[in-house]
Design a protein around this motif. Structure first.
Motif, PDB file in Angstrom:
ATOM      1  N   TYR A 195     -10.326  -3.470 -12.247  1.00 41.93           N
ATOM      2  CA  TYR A 195     -10.145  -4.434 -11.156  1.00 41.93           C
ATOM      3  C   TYR A 195     -10.436  -5.871 -11.616  1.00 41.93           C
ATOM      4  CZ  TYR A 195      -9.857  -0.648  -7.696  1.00 41.93           C
ATOM      5  OH  TYR A 195      -9.455   0.453  -6.962  1.00 41.93           O
ATOM      6  N   PHE A 255       0.837  -1.190   0.000  1.00 44.28           N
ATOM      7  CA  PHE A 255       0.000   0.000   0.000  1.00 44.28           C
ATOM      8  C   PHE A 255       0.879   1.250   0.000  1.00 44.28           C
ATOM      9  CE2 PHE A 255      -2.283   3.392   2.221  1.00 44.28           C
ATOM     10  CZ  PHE A 255      -3.482   3.398   1.546  1.00 44.28           C
ATOM     11  N   TRP A 306     -12.174  -5.800  -0.617  1.00 41.88           N
ATOM     12  CA  TRP A 306     -12.251  -5.983  -2.073  1.00 41.88           C
ATOM     13  C   TRP A 306     -11.244  -7.050  -2.492  1.00 41.88           C
ATOM     14  CZ3 TRP A 306     -12.683  -0.577  -4.938  1.00 41.88           C
ATOM     15  CH2 TRP A 306     -13.819   0.103  -4.458  1.00 41.88           C
ATOM     16  N   HIS A 360      -5.412  -8.754  -5.670  1.00 37.14           N
ATOM     17  CA  HIS A 360      -5.298  -7.388  -5.154  1.00 37.14           C
ATOM     18  C   HIS A 360      -6.349  -7.239  -4.046  1.00 37.14           C
ATOM     19  CE1 HIS A 360      -4.757  -2.994  -5.297  1.00 37.14           C
ATOM     20  NE2 HIS A 360      -6.114  -2.928  -5.216  1.00 37.14           N
ATOM     21  N   ASP A 404      -4.147   0.831   4.701  1.00 40.04           N
ATOM     22  CA  ASP A 404      -3.112  -0.185   4.504  1.00 40.04           C
ATOM     23  C   ASP A 404      -3.636  -1.552   4.961  1.00 40.04           C
ATOM     24  OD1 ASP A 404      -0.838  -1.647   4.193  1.00 40.04           O
ATOM     25  OD2 ASP A 404       0.378  -0.519   5.641  1.00 40.04           O
ATOM     26  N   ARG A 432     -11.427  -1.039   3.055  1.00 42.26           N
ATOM     27  CA  ARG A 432     -12.056   0.282   3.060  1.00 42.26           C
ATOM     28  C   ARG A 432     -13.045   0.361   4.231  1.00 42.26           C
ATOM     29  NH1 ARG A 432     -11.966   3.165  -2.075  1.00 42.26           N
ATOM     30  NH2 ARG A 432     -10.613   2.065  -3.554  1.00 42.26           N
ATOM     31  N   HIS A 480      -0.285   2.822  -5.201  1.00 41.45           N
ATOM     32  CA  HIS A 480      -0.971   1.540  -5.014  1.00 41.45           C
ATOM     33  C   HIS A 480      -1.911   1.631  -3.827  1.00 41.45           C
ATOM     34  CE1 HIS A 480      -0.923  -3.050  -4.421  1.00 41.45           C
ATOM     35  NE2 HIS A 480      -1.506  -2.810  -5.615  1.00 41.45           N
ATOM     36  N   THR A 481      -3.154   1.178  -3.996  1.00 46.01           N
ATOM     37  CA  THR A 481      -4.192   1.327  -2.967  1.00 46.01           C
ATOM     38  C   THR A 481      -4.485   0.037  -2.214  1.00 46.01           C
ATOM     39  OG1 THR A 481      -5.887   0.900  -4.637  1.00 46.01           O
ATOM     40  CG2 THR A 481      -5.323   3.211  -4.176  1.00 46.01           C
ATOM     41  N   GLY A 482      -3.695  -1.011  -2.429  1.00 45.10           N
ATOM     42  CA  GLY A 482      -3.961  -2.276  -1.764  1.00 45.10           C
ATOM     43  C   GLY A 482      -2.696  -3.057  -1.503  1.00 45.10           C
ATOM     44  N   PRO A 527      -9.443   3.727   0.923  1.00 45.88           N
ATOM     45  CA  PRO A 527      -8.695   2.533   1.352  1.00 45.88           C
ATOM     46  C   PRO A 527      -7.619   2.871   2.386  1.00 45.88           C
ATOM     47  CG  PRO A 527      -7.923   3.254  -0.791  1.00 45.88           C
ATOM     48  CD  PRO A 527      -9.118   4.126  -0.463  1.00 45.88           C
ATOM     49  N   GLU A 555      -8.012  -4.913  -1.044  1.00 49.39           N
ATOM     50  CA  GLU A 555      -8.177  -3.573  -0.498  1.00 49.39           C
ATOM     51  C   GLU A 555      -9.062  -3.639   0.746  1.00 49.39           C
ATOM     52  OE1 GLU A 555      -9.466  -0.522  -3.143  1.00 49.39           O
ATOM     53  OE2 GLU A 555      -7.793  -0.824  -4.555  1.00 49.39           O
TER      54      GLU A 555
END
Length: 348
Positions: free
Chosen positions: A273, A231, A288, A324, A336, A328, A243-245, A334, A326
């Motif tokens: 995605y 993340f 996710w 991947h 870490d 939230r 990067h969000t995940g 999102p 995530e």
């Protein structure tokens, strides 16, 4: 009182007008010189008799009386140790004088009832002695004064010793109190440190138990994997610029498991995605699972920890097969996933 032979008559006797041997009118009366001899000054039966003076005090009587008073006032400095008592005759003293004399002197100069003269038979060596001193066997006034001085010195020394002892005892008590307080403080500090350590150990143990309990209800999404992206990693491959995940690289077809119990919110295609499954936990957090090759659940389905929800794939915007993931909270931005999993006893 037995009578004494009269003392040898002096060659000159002052008249009433001249009590001290001088003419009251300054007429210049004269008298013959008197040369005392052994016979004329020999005491008669151990005592001297002095005729009482009524018109005034004779010089000899005055001087002698003042000497006696001075000797008494000095506490017996004049001592006649080892000598026989001497009788002293004094003239009548005015009331203004006798009223201020000590009782012991008044008694000594009391008038002789038989002769009408004032006689003192007390030895000069005992002048100034108190009744208590005489009762203790003390007969010398000088010794009495010395004893009083020594007694006073002893009392002062005893007082000084008592004060010094009291000061030493106070200092010792203060030192003992300080040492006791120091020991008490050290013991309290040691006890506090022990309690703190015990509390820390208890907290650590409780946290371990909590994580163990959570770990029983949480699971890693894949069993065999390699972490390839974390993340916050920056790069042009991600539309947001970072990067969000968390990416778990694994062969295509590797089973994907539900991390925690929840409800499937959606399961299907989601653009970059790829095939994505969204699970909502009881606290509203959304998980996710993206880039799947296939889906095993549908929207509205209840899942529990460890249930297989799909397979690892390379759908969407990818460079290779991977999952991947995530996290939230509340369906918002999102966070870490690594920190979130570790807080629940899972260490990817």
């Amino acid at each position: 009182m037995a009578s004494n032979n009269p003392a040898p008559e002096a060659l000159y006797v002052p008249n009433d007008r001249d009590a001290f041997g001088f003419g009251g009118d300054g007429g210049g009366e004269t008298w013959d010189e008197w040369n005392p001899t052994e016979d004329s000054v020999r005491p008669v039966r151990g005592r001297h008799r002095v005729a009482k003076q009524r018109g005034g005090l004779a010089r000899s009587s005055t001087v002698l009386g003042v000497g006696v008073i001075a000797a008494v006032g000095a506490g017996g400095i004049a001592s006649a140790e080892g000598k026989a008592p001497v009788s002293i005759s004094l003239p009548d003293l005015p009331a203004s004088v006798t009223d201020h004399l000590p009782e012991v002197i008044k008694a000594d100069i009391a008038p002789d009832s038989a002769s009408g003269t004032e006689t003192n038979t007390t030895p000069l060596s005992t002048a100034g002695l108190t009744t208590s001193s005489s009762g203790q066997g003390t007969t010398d006034a000088g010794e009495t004064l010395r004893a009083r001085i020594l007694q006073q010195a002893e009392q002062q020394q005893a007082g000084a010793d008592a004060e010094a002892q009291a000061a030493a005892e106070k200092a010792a008590a203060e030192k003992a109190a300080a040492e006791a307080k120091k020991k008490q403080d050290a013991a309290a500090a040691k006890e506090a440190a022990a309690k703190k350590k015990a509390a820390e150990e208890a907290a650590k143990k409780a946290e371990a138990e909590r994580l163990a309990k959570l770990a029983a209800s949480y699971s890693l999404p894949v069993a065999s994997y390699t972490l390839t992206s974390h993340f916050g990693d920056a790069g042009s491959m991600w539309s947001s610029g970072y990067h969000t995940g968390l990416d778990f690289a694994a062969p295509t077809g590797t089973p994907i498991k539900a991390v925690h119990s929840g409800t499937v919110k959606s399961a299907g295609w989601s653009g970059s995605y790829g095939y994505r499954t969204v699970i909502v936990l009881d606290d509203g957090t959304e998980l996710w699972f993206c880039h799947q090759s296939s889906l095993n659940v549908s929207a509205g389905q209840k899942v529990t920890t460890g249930d297989v929800i799909g397979r690892v794939g390379a759908t969407g915007n990818v460079t290779g097969p991977h999952l991947h993931l995530e996290v939230r909270p509340g369906g918002g931005d999102p966070i870490d996933p690594m920190a979130w999993l570790q807080a629940r006893g899972i260490n990817p």
